[in-house]
Design a protein around this motif. Structure first.
Motif, short mmCIF file in Angstrom:
data_model
loop_
_atom_site.label_atom_id
_atom_site.label_comp_id
_atom_site.label_asym_id
_atom_site.label_seq_id
_atom_site.Cartn_x
_atom_site.Cartn_y
_atom_site.Cartn_z
N THR A 166 24.17 -0.66 -7.70
CA THR A 166 24.03 -2.10 -7.49
C THR A 166 23.17 -2.69 -8.60
OG1 THR A 166 24.20 -1.86 -5.09
CG2 THR A 166 23.19 -3.88 -5.90
N CYS A 167 23.65 -3.76 -9.20
CA CYS A 167 22.90 -4.45 -10.25
C CYS A 167 22.85 -5.94 -9.87
CB CYS A 167 23.59 -4.27 -11.59
SG CYS A 167 22.61 -4.85 -12.97
N VAL A 168 21.72 -6.57 -10.16
CA VAL A 168 21.52 -7.97 -9.81
C VAL A 168 21.02 -8.71 -11.04
CG1 VAL A 168 20.26 -9.58 -8.32
CG2 VAL A 168 20.95 -7.34 -7.43
N VAL A 169 21.63 -9.88 -11.33
CA VAL A 169 21.15 -10.75 -12.39
C VAL A 169 21.03 -12.17 -11.85
CG1 VAL A 169 22.09 -9.38 -14.30
CG2 VAL A 169 23.45 -11.24 -13.34
N LEU A 170 20.12 -12.92 -12.43
CA LEU A 170 19.98 -14.34 -12.15
C LEU A 170 20.50 -15.12 -13.34
CD1 LEU A 170 17.52 -12.92 -10.55
CD2 LEU A 170 16.67 -15.24 -10.39
N ALA A 171 21.16 -16.22 -13.05
CA ALA A 171 21.62 -17.09 -14.13
C ALA A 171 20.42 -17.86 -14.66
CB ALA A 171 22.68 -18.05 -13.63
N ALA A 172 20.29 -17.91 -15.98
CA ALA A 172 19.22 -18.67 -16.62
C ALA A 172 19.75 -20.07 -16.93
CB ALA A 172 18.77 -17.97 -17.90
N GLY A 173 18.85 -21.02 -17.07
CA GLY A 173 19.27 -22.37 -17.45
C GLY A 173 18.11 -23.34 -17.41
N SER A 174 18.05 -24.22 -18.38
CA SER A 174 16.96 -25.19 -18.46
C SER A 174 17.26 -26.46 -17.67
CB SER A 174 16.66 -25.53 -19.92
OG SER A 174 17.84 -26.03 -20.54
N ALA A 219 25.02 -24.31 -14.88
CA ALA A 219 26.44 -24.23 -14.50
C ALA A 219 27.25 -23.49 -15.56
CB ALA A 219 27.00 -25.63 -14.28
N ARG A 220 26.97 -23.78 -16.84
CA ARG A 220 27.67 -23.11 -17.94
C ARG A 220 27.38 -21.61 -17.93
NH1 ARG A 220 26.11 -26.22 -21.85
NH2 ARG A 220 24.20 -25.06 -22.22
N ASN A 221 26.11 -21.26 -17.71
CA ASN A 221 25.74 -19.84 -17.70
C ASN A 221 26.30 -19.12 -16.49
OD1 ASN A 221 24.44 -20.24 -20.11
ND2 ASN A 221 22.39 -20.29 -19.24
N CYS A 222 26.34 -19.78 -15.34
CA CYS A 222 26.97 -19.16 -14.16
C CYS A 222 28.44 -18.87 -14.44
CB CYS A 222 26.85 -20.09 -12.94
SG CYS A 222 25.25 -20.08 -12.12
N ALA A 223 29.12 -19.80 -15.07
CA ALA A 223 30.54 -19.61 -15.41
C ALA A 223 30.71 -18.44 -16.38
CB ALA A 223 31.12 -20.89 -16.01
N GLU A 224 29.80 -18.33 -17.34
CA GLU A 224 29.92 -17.23 -18.31
C GLU A 224 29.68 -15.87 -17.65
OE1 GLU A 224 28.74 -16.07 -22.84
OE2 GLU A 224 28.49 -18.12 -22.13
N ILE A 225 28.71 -15.81 -16.74
CA ILE A 225 28.45 -14.56 -16.01
C ILE A 225 29.67 -14.21 -15.16
CG2 ILE A 225 27.04 -13.45 -14.23
CD1 ILE A 225 24.68 -15.22 -15.30
N LEU A 246 24.65 -10.66 -22.25
CA LEU A 246 24.31 -11.91 -21.57
C LEU A 246 22.80 -12.09 -21.45
CD1 LEU A 246 26.99 -11.84 -18.73
CD2 LEU A 246 27.00 -13.30 -20.76
N VAL A 247 22.10 -10.99 -21.17
CA VAL A 247 20.64 -11.05 -21.05
C VAL A 247 20.02 -11.38 -22.42
CG1 VAL A 247 18.56 -9.69 -20.58
CG2 VAL A 247 20.54 -9.55 -19.02
N LYS A 248 20.48 -10.69 -23.45
CA LYS A 248 19.94 -10.92 -24.80
C LYS A 248 20.22 -12.35 -25.28
CE LYS A 248 19.88 -6.22 -26.55
NZ LYS A 248 20.50 -5.24 -27.44
N ALA A 249 21.32 -12.94 -24.84
CA ALA A 249 21.68 -14.30 -25.22
C ALA A 249 20.94 -15.36 -24.40
CB ALA A 249 23.19 -14.49 -25.11
N GLY A 250 20.15 -14.90 -23.41
CA GLY A 250 19.40 -15.86 -22.57
C GLY A 250 20.23 -16.50 -21.48
N ILE A 251 21.41 -15.94 -21.20
CA ILE A 251 22.32 -16.48 -20.19
C ILE A 251 21.97 -15.94 -18.81
CG2 ILE A 251 24.75 -16.44 -19.44
CD1 ILE A 251 25.40 -16.45 -22.52
N ALA A 252 21.51 -14.70 -18.76
CA ALA A 252 21.18 -14.04 -17.50
C ALA A 252 19.80 -13.41 -17.61
CB ALA A 252 22.22 -12.98 -17.17
N ILE A 253 19.17 -13.23 -16.45
CA ILE A 253 17.87 -12.57 -16.34
C ILE A 253 18.06 -11.38 -15.43
CG2 ILE A 253 15.47 -12.80 -15.59
CD1 ILE A 253 15.94 -15.90 -15.92
N MET A 254 17.62 -10.21 -15.88
CA MET A 254 17.80 -8.99 -15.09
C MET A 254 16.52 -8.64 -14.39
SD MET A 254 19.76 -5.80 -16.63
CE MET A 254 21.22 -5.34 -15.80
#
Length: 157
Positions: free
Chosen positions: A86-94, A100-106, A149-157
């Motif tokens: 099981t892996c969990v990530v949070l969508a990042a966004g300012s 919304a864009r980052n959620c779509a990308e994930i 995605l994490v390295k791009a700042g889109i997701a937080i692990m």
């Protein structure tokens, strides 16, 4: 209407409570997560959905559970691990647009790898993706995508 026992569910799934107060678990505002499980003929259960917070179990794990003092089923131990992780990530966004864009990308990245996943919004707008990582090359490729995605700042692990 269905209840925690799964009575009334056509698929026969039942909720099992997994304590989140164990050592090594993050400090959360709730003490347990209810996860749908399938009853097995031998009296055990098999995890049927991907946890958000009880990441110590995975989709397909065979477990033992018994009724607690309130009658609800409580997780006791894993009898046989499925091999999934099981892996969990949070969508990042300012802001909302960025989020919304980052959620779509994930979501697109998980879908492209045919990953089994769950999505939920918790607390003050924490957009959480929980997904199952299979063993082998497919799982490694999925985790490479998540790392990107994490390295791009889109997701937080």
């Amino acid at each position: 209407m269905t209840d925690q026992s799964g009575e009334g569910r056509p698929d026969g799934l039942v909720k099992v409570l997994f304590s989140l107060k164990a050592e090594g678990q993050p400090d959360l505002p709730f003490s347990a997560e209810g996860i749908w499980c399938r009853r097995l003929d031998d009296g055990g259960f098999q995890v049927a959905n991907i946890p958000f917070f009880a990441a110590f179990v995975a989709l397909g794990d065979k477990i033992e559970a018994r009724p607690g003092t309130d009658g609800r089923l409580e997780f006791q131990r894993i009898r046989e691990a499925s091999g999934e992780i099981t892996c969990v990530v949070l969508a990042a966004g300012s802001d909302e647009v960025d989020l919304a864009r980052n959620c779509a990308e994930i979501r697109d990245a998980l879908k492209a790898r045919k990953a089994k996943s769950e999505y939920g919004v918790f607390g003050a707008g924490a957009h959480v993706f929980s997904f199952s990582v299979p063993p082998g090359d497919a799982g490694a490729a999925l985790m490479d995508d998540v790392e990107r995605l994490v390295k791009a700042g889109i997701a937080i692990m």
